[in-house]
Design an enzyme around this catalytic site. Structure first.
Site, mmCIF file in Angstrom:
data_model
loop_
_atom_site.group_PDB
_atom_site.id
_atom_site.type_symbol
_atom_site.label_atom_id
_atom_site.label_comp_id
_atom_site.label_asym_id
_atom_site.label_seq_id
_atom_site.Cartn_x
_atom_site.Cartn_y
_atom_site.Cartn_z
ATOM 1 N N TYR A 149 0.822 -1.221 0.000
ATOM 2 C CA TYR A 149 0.000 0.000 0.000
ATOM 3 C C TYR A 149 0.851 1.265 0.000
ATOM 4 O O TYR A 149 0.305 2.368 -0.021
ATOM 5 C CB TYR A 149 -0.905 0.032 1.239
ATOM 6 C CG TYR A 149 -2.069 -0.912 1.153
ATOM 7 C CD1 TYR A 149 -1.864 -2.281 1.208
ATOM 8 C CD2 TYR A 149 -3.372 -0.438 1.030
ATOM 9 C CE1 TYR A 149 -2.915 -3.162 1.140
ATOM 10 C CE2 TYR A 149 -4.432 -1.322 0.953
ATOM 11 C CZ TYR A 149 -4.201 -2.679 1.005
ATOM 12 O OH TYR A 149 -5.249 -3.548 0.939
ATOM 13 N N LYS A 216 3.120 -13.975 5.948
ATOM 14 C CA LYS A 216 3.471 -14.976 4.925
ATOM 15 C C LYS A 216 4.997 -15.075 4.854
ATOM 16 O O LYS A 216 5.590 -14.993 3.777
ATOM 17 C CB LYS A 216 2.917 -14.549 3.551
ATOM 18 C CG LYS A 216 1.481 -14.904 3.289
ATOM 19 C CD LYS A 216 1.211 -16.399 3.182
ATOM 20 C CE LYS A 216 1.669 -17.004 1.879
ATOM 21 N NZ LYS A 216 1.367 -18.445 1.820
ATOM 22 N N ASP A 261 -2.392 -17.861 5.215
ATOM 23 C CA ASP A 261 -3.376 -18.770 4.606
ATOM 24 C C ASP A 261 -3.930 -19.742 5.649
ATOM 25 O O ASP A 261 -5.132 -20.033 5.665
ATOM 26 C CB ASP A 261 -2.806 -19.498 3.382
ATOM 27 C CG ASP A 261 -1.389 -20.012 3.581
ATOM 28 O OD1 ASP A 261 -0.596 -19.299 4.222
ATOM 29 O OD2 ASP A 261 -1.080 -21.107 3.120
ATOM 30 N N ASP A 285 -6.075 -6.321 5.498
ATOM 31 C CA ASP A 285 -7.238 -5.967 4.683
ATOM 32 C C ASP A 285 -8.101 -7.210 4.456
ATOM 33 O O ASP A 285 -9.300 -7.226 4.719
ATOM 34 C CB ASP A 285 -6.723 -5.404 3.350
ATOM 35 C CG ASP A 285 -7.782 -4.619 2.606
ATOM 36 O OD1 ASP A 285 -8.922 -4.522 3.102
ATOM 37 O OD2 ASP A 285 -7.474 -4.095 1.514
#
Ligand code: NAI
Length: 397
Positions: A149, A216, A261, A285
């Site tokens: 972002y 991640k 995930d 988000d």
């Protein structure tokens, strides 16, 4: 006495008549703001019997600002948020194309609002896609200024992209072929630490049991993996008496981590395992909207963008401008009302916050709600207009 909220020696100081800037917002903004302001004033009046009162100050942003001033986000508005510290806003339309950056992202970046705070819990009466939505009671701390972002992105058609590719080839040995857009994903130690430490502070203050770092890092080792490592280090370094990595030390807050995930699976399979979550911008988000959907609250979830160091905080409805129902007295004002609840908590006006919570939860449980919620409820819900729903919330406080 000044009616400005101030940050004095690291503590927020709130006068009894604070001036609070607000942006009505586009589309349904006017519908929900009018309703919400009445609910806020009623809660404050009921809680403090006239000894406290908000002095609301309208500032412009979005379509209304463009129509009146020719600018989407006038400097005056940013200055007002910076000066009065606490503000609240309705949804803003982001003009599609034309290179105009999201106004929400611009405000977050320019005011360095480094935490996006999204508390997610279930309201009795709401139909949800899962069997046990009441098991979700999770507060997400999303890093709000970095990651993809940050705005470091270049189009495949920009001639500079070839220069960058040539540099990357020469200096890094990275062979990026073909017509390719490029983006950078910065994640700094400083931004990680300030985010994670606020999540830990929140957990301590609110007697929460677990802080989970969601990342991640298995794939993006030097950004997301570094977030994980710096997060652990900072939490254990700054709060050794309160935080532990050892689940056996049950008198302390457990800090652990989860791959993003797996987290998205686990919130469906065992949501009760999560409590406070600290994560990067993009993960945050996705995760906060997935969690909101899980409790059926995508249209009513509140949010806030906060810099706990300067004190500047903007509370906001998390849904969009819903142009299809604008001006029709149909919009659900719960998201902006619950963001107001967060605002009063931040100000230390807990009694007003509690009344808002009571008004909303009682009203939703009574199944007399706006059409978006009624359409998802069984057991003969009653559909109310925005104004009538707000009036019932006041009655139920
Ligand atoms: P949206 O959230 O405005 O609408 C999606 C659907 O949800 C529509 O059917 C709408 O009627 C319904 N809905 C949304 N809020 C509602 C409410 N309070 N009560 C009842 N129904 C509600 O999302 P969409 O259509 O993707 O975006 C429209 C505009 O909003 C775009 O310009 C977008 O950029 C902007 N937007 C602004 C946000 C913000 O300011 N925080 C967040 C998301 C979108």
């Amino acid at each position: 006495m000044s009616n400005k909220v101030k940050m004095i020696e690291g503590r927020l100081t709130v006068p009894d008549n604070p001036t609070i800037p607000y942006v009505v917002g586009d589309g349904i903004g006017a519908d929900i703001w009018d309703a919400a302001q009445g609910v806020f004033d009623a809660a404050v009046e009921k809680a403090y019997k006239g000894s406290k009162k908000v002095d609301w100050k309208e500032v412009l942003a979005g379509g209304k600002a463009f129509d009146l001033t020719g600018e989407w986000l006038p400097q005056e508005t940013e200055d007002a948020f910076a000066q009065y510290l606490i503000g609240i806003k309705g949804p803003l339309m982001t003009p599609v194309g034309g290179g105009i950056r999201s106004l929400n992202v611009t405000l977050r970046q320019n005011l360095d609002l480094f935490v996006c705070l999204r508390p997610i819990s279930y309201y009795k009466g709401i139909e949800t896609p899962v069997k046990a939505p009441e098991k979700v009671d999770i507060v997400v701390f999303r890093e709000n200024t970095e990651d993809v972002y940050a705005g470091f992105e270049i189009s495949s058609s920009d001639p500079k992209v070839e220069k960058l590719k040539a540099f990357l080839k020469a200096e890094m040995g990275w062979d990026i072929k073909g017509e390719t857009g490029l983006g950078l994903k910065p994640m700094s130690k400083e931004s990680t630490e300030r985010l994670v430490l606020e999540a830990v502070k929140y957990a301590i203050k609110n007697k929460r049991k677990v802080v989970t770092l969601v990342h991640k890092g298995n794939i993006m080792k030097y950004t997301e993996g570094a977030f994980r490592n710096w997060g652990y280090e900072a939490a254990l370094r700054e709060y050794p008496d309160f935080v532990t990595k050892d689940p056996k030390e049950s008198d302390k807050i457990l800090i652990n981590d989860c791959i993003a995930d797996a987290f998205l699976q686990n919130i469906l399979l065992k949501p009760e395992a999560y409590d406070v979550v600290a994560t990067l911008n993009l993960n945050g988000d996705y995760c906060s909207d997935a969690l909101a959907a899980q409790v059926g609250g995508i249209g009513i979830s509140p949010g806030a963008n906060i810099n706990y160091h300067t004190g500047v905080a903007i509370f906001e409805a998390t849904h969009g401008t819903a142009p299809d129902i604008a001006g029709k007295n149909m919009a659900n004002p719960s998201s902006v009302i619950l963001s107001g609840k967060m605002m009063f908590e931040y100000m230390g006006w807990q009694e007003a916050a509690d009344l808002l919570e009571k008004g909303i939860s009682t009203t939703i449980a009574s199944k007399k709600v706006t059409g978006d919620l009624a359409s998802m409820m069984t057991g003969n819900p009653v559909t109310l207009g925005t104004k009538e729903y707000a009036a019932l919330i006041i009655q139920n406080m």
